[in-house]
Design an enzyme around this catalytic site. Structure first.
Site, short mmCIF file in Angstrom:
data_model
loop_
_atom_site.label_atom_id
_atom_site.label_comp_id
_atom_site.label_asym_id
_atom_site.label_seq_id
_atom_site.Cartn_x
_atom_site.Cartn_y
_atom_site.Cartn_z
N HIS A 185 3.85 0.22 10.64
CA HIS A 185 3.77 -0.64 9.50
C HIS A 185 5.01 -1.07 8.86
O HIS A 185 5.27 -0.93 7.76
CB HIS A 185 2.73 -0.30 8.66
CG HIS A 185 2.01 -1.64 7.62
ND1 HIS A 185 0.83 -1.38 6.90
CD2 HIS A 185 2.44 -2.72 7.68
CE1 HIS A 185 0.51 -2.57 6.43
NE2 HIS A 185 1.55 -3.63 6.71
N GLU A 233 -5.32 2.68 9.30
CA GLU A 233 -3.80 2.61 8.96
C GLU A 233 -2.87 3.45 9.59
O GLU A 233 -2.02 3.31 10.14
CB GLU A 233 -3.24 2.35 7.40
CG GLU A 233 -2.01 2.24 7.15
CD GLU A 233 -1.44 0.86 7.66
OE1 GLU A 233 -0.08 0.53 7.44
OE2 GLU A 233 -2.24 -0.02 7.64
N ARG A 293 -3.54 -7.04 9.78
CA ARG A 293 -4.28 -5.73 9.38
C ARG A 293 -5.02 -5.04 10.56
O ARG A 293 -5.68 -6.06 11.33
CB ARG A 293 -4.98 -6.06 8.16
CG ARG A 293 -4.60 -6.36 6.93
CD ARG A 293 -3.91 -5.07 6.40
NE ARG A 293 -3.20 -5.25 5.01
CZ ARG A 293 -1.84 -5.78 4.88
NH1 ARG A 293 -1.19 -6.17 5.89
NH2 ARG A 293 -1.47 -5.83 3.60
#
Length: 352
Positions: free
Chosen positions: A310, A291, A263
């Site tokens: 991601h 993100e 993360r």
């Protein structure tokens, strides 16, 4: 209110009848997760319409409310509704949640554990593609593939690559793994065939367990100072926020590579950017904080950064591996056997 508590092993059911099941996940997920063969297997193992998916359990339609009231199992994936006490009150027969993805923290709440609902997830299946991505990027980093490819595109001419890449190669290179999570352990396993030294930082792993894993346990700062590739696999917890900070980044050797597939919050991005802008460090970032980096983020442009959206986790046909594992667990449950890979609340304080 029905409380599904008893003395059976986690995931073991009381009735030999095919259980009522409800698919509960975000829009569009089921079509990517399940093949026709998966849906046929779902139909054979449970009393369910394998094409009916509940996207919202908080304000259910009459059809969803009726299915939820009968459901013994929720078959979930990404985008599942959080199972609050109010939602569970509408599911008095619910005994198990089978999650066809990794972490259950988004939707399995304390109310689930209080009611004795058994939970399993396909975290093991989701760990493998992340570990494969990490293995690939570790080996490419050791070989200096990214900088040499960009340099080749700039030169477009004959060049003494052996001279320029004299410091490259994966023979006895030192790799640091931060976190012996499920994914971290799969990475360690995949690294075994290679001539690499592997360091591990994980405060919960004993020296004996580290020896079994074939790694050298070291403090985090020492790992960063000794490894030419540092790969982050710790969970996102308050205790791991910015764990790779200014001190750890400054300790990394010139030319070292930081890989983050965990993360973005685990890495102090501003501190990392200073080292990336100077060219001192390289980075492979599949996750960032936020993100989605803003459009003007230098991470998109820096030549010493490989930025991916991601995608290290299950993607494309890899979702079918998670469905397979979840259906295997459903098969065990339907046969009256316990789950092979149960999730327990005590695990969630130290895992993703």
């Amino acid at each position: 209110m029905h409380h599904a508590t008893d003395n059976r092993p986690s995931g073991q059911r009381p009735s030999p009848d095919r259980p009522a099941l409800l698919l509960a996940m975000g829009p569009g997920i089921a079509d990517r997760l399940l093949t026709d063969a998966h849906r046929a297997r779902l139909a054979a193992l449970s009393r369910t319409d394998p094409h009916f998916v509940a996207h919202d359990l908080t304000a259910p339609t009459p059809r969803i409310a009726a299915a939820l009231a009968e459901a013994e199992i929720l078959f979930t994936c990404w985008g599942a509704t959080p199972l609050t006490a109010a939602v569970l009150d509408r599911a008095p027969r619910l005994r198990a949640v089978v999650h066809a993805a990794g972490s259950v923290k988004h939707h399995v709440t304390d109310a689930c554990w209080a009611r004795g609902i058994a939970v399993t997830s396909a975290a093991a299946a989701n760990a493998l593609p992340v570990a494969e991505y990490t293995l690939a990027t570790i080996l490419l980093a050791g070989k200096h593939v990214l900088p040499s490819a960009r340099r080749y595109a700039q030169l477009r001419a004959a060049h003494d690559w052996h001279q320029e890449l004299a410091a490259a190669g994966n023979y006895r290179r030192t790799v640091g793994i931060v976190g012996a999570s499920r994914i971290g352990r799969r990475v360690i396993e995949l690294l075994r065939p290679f001539d690499l030294r592997v360091l591990l930082y994980d405060p919960y792993v004993s020296a004996a367990e580290a020896a079994e894993l074939g790694v050298e346990p070291v403090p985090l700062d020492e790992l960063c100072a000794r490894a030419s590739v540092v790969s982050v696999h710790a969970p996102q917890l308050p205790s791991t926020y910015r764990m790779i900070g200014p001190r750890q980044l400054a300790a990394m050797p010139d030319g070292a590579t930081l890989i983050n597939t965990s993360r973005g919050s685990l890495v102090d991005e501003e501190a990392l950017l200073a080292h990336l802008r100077s060219g001192r460090l390289r980075a492979v970032l599949d996750v960032t904080d936020p993100e989605l980096p803003p459009p003007d983020s230098p991470l998109y442009e820096l030549e010493n950064v490989l930025l991916t959206p991601h995608v290290a986790g299950s993607l494309g046909n890899e979702l079918h591996r998670m469905a397979d594992q979840a259906l295997d667990e459903l098969e065990r449950y339907a046969a009256g056997a316990p789950f092979a890979d149960p999730v327990r609340p005590s695990q969630l304080t130290r895992s993703a």
